[in-house]
Motif scaffolding. Structure first.
Motif, PDB file in Angstrom:
ATOM      1  N   CYS A 107       0.820  -1.216   0.000  1.00 19.47           N
ATOM      2  CA  CYS A 107       0.000   0.000   0.000  1.00 19.47           C
ATOM      3  C   CYS A 107       0.860   1.274   0.000  1.00 19.47           C
ATOM      4  CB  CYS A 107      -0.924   0.000   1.221  1.00 19.47           C
ATOM      5  SG  CYS A 107      -2.046   1.410   1.241  1.00 19.47           S
ATOM      6  N   ASP A 108       0.426   2.251  -0.801  1.00 15.97           N
ATOM      7  CA  ASP A 108       1.160   3.526  -0.883  1.00 15.97           C
ATOM      8  C   ASP A 108       0.988   4.364   0.371  1.00 15.97           C
ATOM      9  OD1 ASP A 108       1.933   2.847  -3.415  1.00 15.97           O
ATOM     10  OD2 ASP A 108       0.221   3.852  -4.380  1.00 15.97           O
ATOM     11  N   CYS A 118      -3.371  -1.310  -3.869  1.00 14.39           N
ATOM     12  CA  CYS A 118      -4.485  -1.995  -3.206  1.00 14.39           C
ATOM     13  C   CYS A 118      -5.531  -2.430  -4.223  1.00 14.39           C
ATOM     14  CB  CYS A 118      -5.149  -1.078  -2.178  1.00 14.39           C
ATOM     15  SG  CYS A 118      -4.202  -0.916  -0.654  1.00 14.39           S
ATOM     16  N   CYS A 129      -5.068   0.961   2.519  1.00 11.08           N
ATOM     17  CA  CYS A 129      -6.012   2.064   2.301  1.00 11.08           C
ATOM     18  C   CYS A 129      -7.173   1.636   1.403  1.00 11.08           C
ATOM     19  CB  CYS A 129      -5.292   3.260   1.681  1.00 11.08           C
ATOM     20  SG  CYS A 129      -4.901   3.031  -0.076  1.00 11.08           S
ATOM     21  N   GLU A 130      -6.992   0.593   0.593  1.00 13.10           N
ATOM     22  CA  GLU A 130      -7.986   0.074  -0.364  1.00 13.10           C
ATOM     23  C   GLU A 130      -8.245   1.027  -1.522  1.00 13.10           C
ATOM     24  OE1 GLU A 130      -8.840  -2.971  -0.103  1.00 13.10           O
ATOM     25  OE2 GLU A 130      -8.540  -3.428   2.017  1.00 13.10           O
ATOM     26  N   ASN A 131      -7.541   2.145  -1.579  1.00 14.23           N
ATOM     27  CA  ASN A 131      -7.803   3.121  -2.636  1.00 14.23           C
ATOM     28  C   ASN A 131      -6.647   3.323  -3.607  1.00 14.23           C
ATOM     29  OD1 ASN A 131     -10.448   4.092  -2.339  1.00 14.23           O
ATOM     30  ND2 ASN A 131      -9.843   5.107  -0.431  1.00 14.23           N
ATOM     31  N   CYS A 132      -5.417   3.093  -3.143  1.00 15.50           N
ATOM     32  CA  CYS A 132      -4.281   3.358  -4.023  1.00 15.50           C
ATOM     33  C   CYS A 132      -4.253   2.306  -5.135  1.00 15.50           C
ATOM     34  CB  CYS A 132      -2.976   3.350  -3.219  1.00 15.50           C
ATOM     35  SG  CYS A 132      -2.499   1.718  -2.634  1.00 15.50           S
TER      36      CYS A 132
HETATM   37 ZN   LIG Z   1      -3.396   1.263  -0.512  1.00 18.52          ZN
END
Ligand SMILES: [Zn+2]
Length: 338
Positions: free
Chosen positions: A58-59, A74, A68-71
């Motif tokens: 993850c970034d 992920c 984060c589930e958004n980068c």
């Molecule tokens: Zn992430």
């Protein structure tokens, strides 16, 4: 099966010890090169391996350890196409040596986007002998940025030399409470979740049962058999020969039917004890209530013993037809005296 991506908190609810350990190793920057995730089916091994994989790539991990589930890292891991994450599963009955060799060849290259590379070996116990030896060499020369997750339901089948190179994490079977919560959060009808949680401690199996027509029909037949037994004992044999034996054919199916029958009787006991919240056939409460009021606790205990005895006979390979006929007689016996 469900494809909803679960959060760190949700998975922590399933396996608190395992996630606490990962959290600590992230925060102390002490991630191992190889983990063995062992536990029965449906305890979250694969989901947690992927969660940790995301956390490692993850970034901008939340609080330093939650993905984060958004980068882009992920998201690509969630959709199964991250170039530096490899999942190896049995090809047919086993994981073959060439699958491990391909993995090694892949890992000898530089990471596509970073130095880090991660692989998951699903059903690691299914490695052929040569695959296991090949993996062993791989585990003996870890690259500093490589992390391996070996997943298994049968750790005793793995070579001790492989086990000794992994940090072993035991996944606990889920408690019925944790199961119910997890199932209802993922769209299972709250009226049905308690029954599923009583029958299995594997989430996979619970989801599969929830969508299974055979299982839905099985519940109706078992309820009907119990109802007929109480209302009109002569009809019970007819229901047994007709509905029951046409639906419960295999030994495993008959056993499932007996478990359902046992749970009906337990529910009647809960009604008698005024503990309806413990019932599993929650949708059937109005139908079951009159039976609970017509019988005694002692009689219900006898019926439970008769069912447990039938399960033992089934396990000892008694003819299922004879076993069920005997059970129906035992369940009826004395019912006119209560
Ligand atoms: Zn992430």
């Amino acid at each position: 099966m469900i494809n909803v991506v679960k959060t760190w908190e949700q998975l922590e609810g399933l396996q608190p010890t395992v996630l606490k350990m990962f959290k600590n190793s992230f925060l102390k920057n002490r991630v191992a090169h190889a983990y063995l995730l062992e536990g029965i089916r449906g305890t979250g091994k694969r989901e947690i391996a992927l969660l940790i994989t995301k956390a490692l790539f993850c970034d901008s991990p939340i609080e330093g350890y939650k993905p984060c589930e958004n980068c882009s890292n992920c998201r690509r891991i969630n959709s199964g196409n991250h170039p530096d994450v490899h999942i190896v599963e049995p090809d047919g009955a086993s994981i073959k040596v060439n699958q491990i060799r391909e993995l090694q060849a892949e890992f000898s290259k530089k990471g596509v986007e970073s130095a880090r590379k991660i692989y998951l070996l699903v059903h690691a116990d299914k490695m052929s002998g040569s695959a296991a030896n090949s993996l062993l060499k791989f585990l003996e020369e870890p690259n500093s940025q490589t992390v391996a997750f070996l997943l298994t339901e049968q750790p005793q089948q793995l070579l001790p030399t492989i086990l000794s190179r992994c940090q072993i994490l035991s996944f606990q079977p889920l408690s019925p409470q944790a199961m119910i919560q997890h199932l209802t959060e993922n769209g299972v009808n709250p009226m049905k979740a308690p029954l599923l949680a009583q029958l299995t401690n594997s989430l996979d199996e619970a989801y599969q049962l929830n969508g299974d027509d055979w299982f839905a029909q099985a519940q109706k037949i078992v309820l009907k058999l119990y109802e007929v037994l109480k209302k009109n004992p002569l009809e019970a044999m007819v229901t047994l020969q007709g509905d029951w034996f046409s639906h419960f054919k295999e030994k495993e199916q008959i056993n499932r039917g007996l478990d359902l029958l046992l749970l009906i009787i337990k529910d009647l006991l809960y009604i008698q004890l005024d503990k309806q919240e413990q019932m599993v056939f929650k949708a059937e409460i109005e139908r079951l209530k009159p039976f609970a009021l017509q019988t005694s606790g002692r009689r219900l205990s006898e019926q439970m013993s008769a069912i447990l005895e039938a399960k033992r006979k089934l396990a000892a390979n008694m003819n299922p037809q004879l076993m069920m006929e005997e059970l129906v007689l035992n369940l009826q016996e004395g019912s006119s005296f209560v």
